[in-house]
Design a protein around this motif. Structure first.
Motif, mmCIF file in Angstrom:
data_model
loop_
_atom_site.group_PDB
_atom_site.id
_atom_site.type_symbol
_atom_site.label_atom_id
_atom_site.label_comp_id
_atom_site.label_asym_id
_atom_site.label_seq_id
_atom_site.Cartn_x
_atom_site.Cartn_y
_atom_site.Cartn_z
ATOM 1 N N GLU A 45 9.849 -1.546 -2.847
ATOM 2 C CA GLU A 45 10.651 -1.205 -3.738
ATOM 3 C C GLU A 45 12.068 -1.406 -3.654
ATOM 4 O OE1 GLU A 45 9.737 2.956 -4.299
ATOM 5 O OE2 GLU A 45 7.636 2.437 -5.081
ATOM 6 N N GLY A 46 12.561 -1.128 -2.305
ATOM 7 C CA GLY A 46 13.780 -1.632 -1.704
ATOM 8 C C GLY A 46 14.194 -2.833 -1.776
ATOM 9 N N VAL A 47 13.008 -3.786 -1.500
ATOM 10 C CA VAL A 47 13.563 -5.032 -1.486
ATOM 11 C C VAL A 47 13.653 -5.758 -2.787
ATOM 12 C CG1 VAL A 47 12.343 -7.519 -1.153
ATOM 13 C CG2 VAL A 47 12.198 -5.743 0.677
ATOM 14 N N ARG A 48 12.848 -5.051 -3.703
ATOM 15 C CA ARG A 48 12.928 -5.511 -5.260
ATOM 16 C C ARG A 48 14.589 -5.363 -5.911
ATOM 17 N NH1 ARG A 48 7.480 -4.231 -5.494
ATOM 18 N NH2 ARG A 48 7.840 -2.181 -6.206
ATOM 19 N N ASN A 66 0.845 -1.126 -0.043
ATOM 20 C CA ASN A 66 -0.082 0.065 -0.142
ATOM 21 C C ASN A 66 0.899 1.318 -0.103
ATOM 22 O OD1 ASN A 66 0.728 0.443 2.703
ATOM 23 N ND2 ASN A 66 -0.998 -1.113 3.335
ATOM 24 N N ARG A 67 0.260 2.337 0.037
ATOM 25 C CA ARG A 67 1.051 3.653 0.097
ATOM 26 C C ARG A 67 1.910 3.985 1.210
ATOM 27 N NH1 ARG A 67 -3.814 8.132 0.877
ATOM 28 N NH2 ARG A 67 -4.154 7.744 3.242
ATOM 29 N N ASP A 68 1.642 3.126 2.248
ATOM 30 C CA ASP A 68 2.607 3.357 3.468
ATOM 31 C C ASP A 68 3.793 2.444 3.452
ATOM 32 O OD1 ASP A 68 0.576 5.219 4.787
ATOM 33 O OD2 ASP A 68 -0.402 3.577 5.484
ATOM 34 N N ASN A 69 3.695 1.316 2.742
ATOM 35 C CA ASN A 69 4.966 0.522 2.682
ATOM 36 C C ASN A 69 5.580 0.411 1.346
ATOM 37 O OD1 ASN A 69 3.098 -1.244 1.361
ATOM 38 N ND2 ASN A 69 2.942 -2.618 3.313
ATOM 39 N N ALA A 70 5.029 0.909 0.375
ATOM 40 C CA ALA A 70 5.313 0.710 -0.775
ATOM 41 C C ALA A 70 6.835 1.083 -1.239
ATOM 42 C CB ALA A 70 4.784 1.689 -2.024
ATOM 43 N N VAL A 119 10.727 -10.943 -5.022
ATOM 44 C CA VAL A 119 11.684 -11.159 -4.289
ATOM 45 C C VAL A 119 11.318 -10.902 -2.708
ATOM 46 C CG1 VAL A 119 14.019 -10.043 -3.555
ATOM 47 C CG2 VAL A 119 12.989 -10.354 -6.037
ATOM 48 N N LEU A 120 11.871 -11.841 -1.806
ATOM 49 C CA LEU A 120 11.672 -11.497 -0.573
ATOM 50 C C LEU A 120 12.907 -11.664 0.613
ATOM 51 C CD1 LEU A 120 8.620 -14.316 0.326
ATOM 52 C CD2 LEU A 120 8.568 -11.514 0.201
#
Length: 530
Positions: free
Chosen positions: A197-200, A189-193, A303-304
């Motif tokens: 994005e960093g994980v990807r 969501n907008r709070d954790n996007a 990606v996790l």
């Protein structure tokens, strides 16, 4: 006339002819004047006690005796191979194999102890096919229960008797395997996007309040310390420790392969986040375990972040294998012999080679099987039982023994199998166990028998004398689980007690049984419930 008709790969019996042919073998010899491979000896006794965590002083020193529950171990053929049985027994197993009943599990073990076995004793044994059941339908499949009775002697003295029951069955045909479904996606969501994005991009970002500098996770729109709405990010170092964890067994999810460990990881920066712990067997995960961040490509899109244990060089990860992660439940035998249980969810083919004439679990495995575990460390994985109450208090029916919790580790399973000379691969090789339908290696019946005996003598003390142990297996003991043994004194006959024992794990009842034990009156403890 053929006793079986094969149609489309299935086996259909022609009336009662096949059952009648099986009944002919009842009363015939399964082994005649067989000699134990080794005399009763101190090293095997020591290895057994180390595997079971049994510190009973009666099993060491100049006047040592062998643990009574080792009775079957002295008859096992071990890694070097089994001695062929009588023509009648081999013929019976071959007849069942040819009819499609190619798999085997051990279900019951009943032992009576008439004379202690001491180092230097040499045993001989005879075995008879006591009974072959009618055709039974179980959760494992359809088959026949074969019961043998063995007499173990030292010279002309009868030292003990051993009744063993196996199920020879045709496994239920499972539907073809489906392609594994995709792993569930995280909710973005907008709070954790920004986090995802960093994980990807293979960067683990932590939110930092620009007002007070507090780090936070999970990501939130405002600071939970000062209430500020402005924030930035810092990149995590990727180092942390396991703060807490769970091992997932049930319920199974199609996209996952249980059992697996999920940890609450405390990062070096002080925040905590949830992720899978990898690089170490799930039963070796511990609070405080150092971990390092890795990124796992679950598929082309996902990606996790996962956490790799940093002690992997000390605790090697067990190789995985293909196979249905769900093992079958307890077999159900309708009729006058209802309620049968099983040793585990493994399908063992070629049963005539997998079952020794004296023991269904005696199978030759790979030559390096003894490298699978250090039996000398096995005592570290079994907790010590407590004596219920002070000695000198008379026993009475209804007394309860204090429970004994036994962590089911891979070490215990393998060490118990080796100590009992049982080299069947489903007890030491996780990959082969999975190929045969079990989610992992599982405990053999001889180890369970030894742990039940140890539970009783731990409670009643070193002067207690086991007279008989009769057990029936149910839900398998897999690594990572815990078995809790409980006992109740059901009746007394002089100084001999009959104790009902139940061992439960996270799946259900692993073992139920009855133990007869003689306790000198002067030392008999009362077992009031804790």
């Amino acid at each position: 006339m053929s006793h079986e008709a094969r149609t489309g790969g299935e086996f259909a019996e022609t009336g009662s002819e096949f059952a009648a042919r099986l009944k002919v073998y009842e009363g015939r010899s399964a082994a005649v004047a067989r000699v134990g491979k080794d005399p009763i000896n101190v090293p095997m006794i020591r290895h057994w006690c180390e595997a079971m965590g049994d510190t009973n002083p009666a099993y060491s020193g100049p006047d040592a005796i062998a643990p009574p529950t080792m009775l079957q171990a002295w008859t096992m053929s071990g890694l070097s191979g089994r001695t062929r049985g009588t023509h009648a027994y081999d013929e019976l197993l071959a007849l069942l194999d040819e009819a499609g009943y190619t798999s085997v599990v051990a279900t019951d073990c009943e032992q009576e102890y008439l004379r202690p076995l001491r180092p230097g004793d040499e045993i001989t044994f005879d075995s008879v096919i006591e009974s072959v059941s009618e055709k039974k339908t179980t959760k494992l499949g359809t088959g026949y229960f074969v019961t043998t009775r063995m007499d173990v002697r030292v010279g002309t003295d009868l030292a003990g008797t051993h009744r063993f029951r196996i199920l020879k069955y045709a496994p239920i045909r499972r539907p073809g395997r489906r392609e594994k479904p995709a792993r569930p996606r995280p909710v973005v969501n907008r709070d954790n996007a920004g986090f995802w994005e960093g994980v990807r991009s293979r960067t683990l970002l932590i939110q930092r309040c620009t007002g007070c500098g507090t780090l936070r996770h999970p990501w939130l729109p405002g600071c939970n310390a000062c209430g500020g709405l402005d924030w930035g990010t810092v990149e995590a170092s990727g180092m942390g420790t396991v703060y807490s964890y769970v091992v997932m067994h049930h319920p199974p999810f199609p996209a996952f392969d249980p059992p697996y460990a999920v940890g609450l990881i405390e990062l070096a920066e002080g925040v905590r986040m949830i992720g899978n712990v990898v690089g170490v067997p799930y039963d070796k995960v511990r609070i405080g375990l150092p971990v390092r961040l890795e990124f796992q490509d679950c598929d082309e899109e996902l990606v996790l972040p996962v956490w790799r244990a940093q002690e992997a060089q000390e605790v090697q990860e067990t190789p995985g294998g293909s196979g249905d992660p769900g093992g079958p439940g307890d077999p159900e035998e309708p009729g006058d012999q209802g309620g049968w249980s099983m040793t585990g969810g493994a399908e063992v083919t070629g049963a005539s080679d997998a079952v020794d004439t004296s023991d269904a679990t005696d199978t030759v495995a790979t030559s390096d099987a003894t490298d699978a575990a250090e039996t000398s460390d096995a005592t570290d994985v079994v907790e010590t039982a407590e004596v219920a109450q002070a000695a000198g208090t008379p026993m009475k029916a209804g007394d309860e023994l204090l429970p004994l919790e036994i962590p089911i580790t891979r070490m215990l399973i393998v060490a118990g199998a080796i100590a009992s000379r049982d080299y069947q691969d489903v007890h030491h090789d996780a990959e082969l166990a999975r190929e045969k339908g079990s989610p992992d290696v599982f405990m053999n019946i001889l180890t369970t028998n030894g742990l039940v005996g140890r539970y009783i003598t731990d409670h009643f003390g070193p002067t207690a004398v086991l007279r008989s142990v009769a057990i029936r297996l149910g839900a398998p003991n897999y690594p990572g689980d815990t078995m809790v043994l409980t006992g109740t004194v059901e009746e007394l006959d002089g100084d001999t007690a009959t104790v009902r024992v139940v061992g439960a794990n996270g799946i259900g009842r692993h073992v139920t049984g009855t133990v007869r034990v003689t306790v000198p009156t002067a030392t008999a403890p009362s077992g009031g419930a804790a």
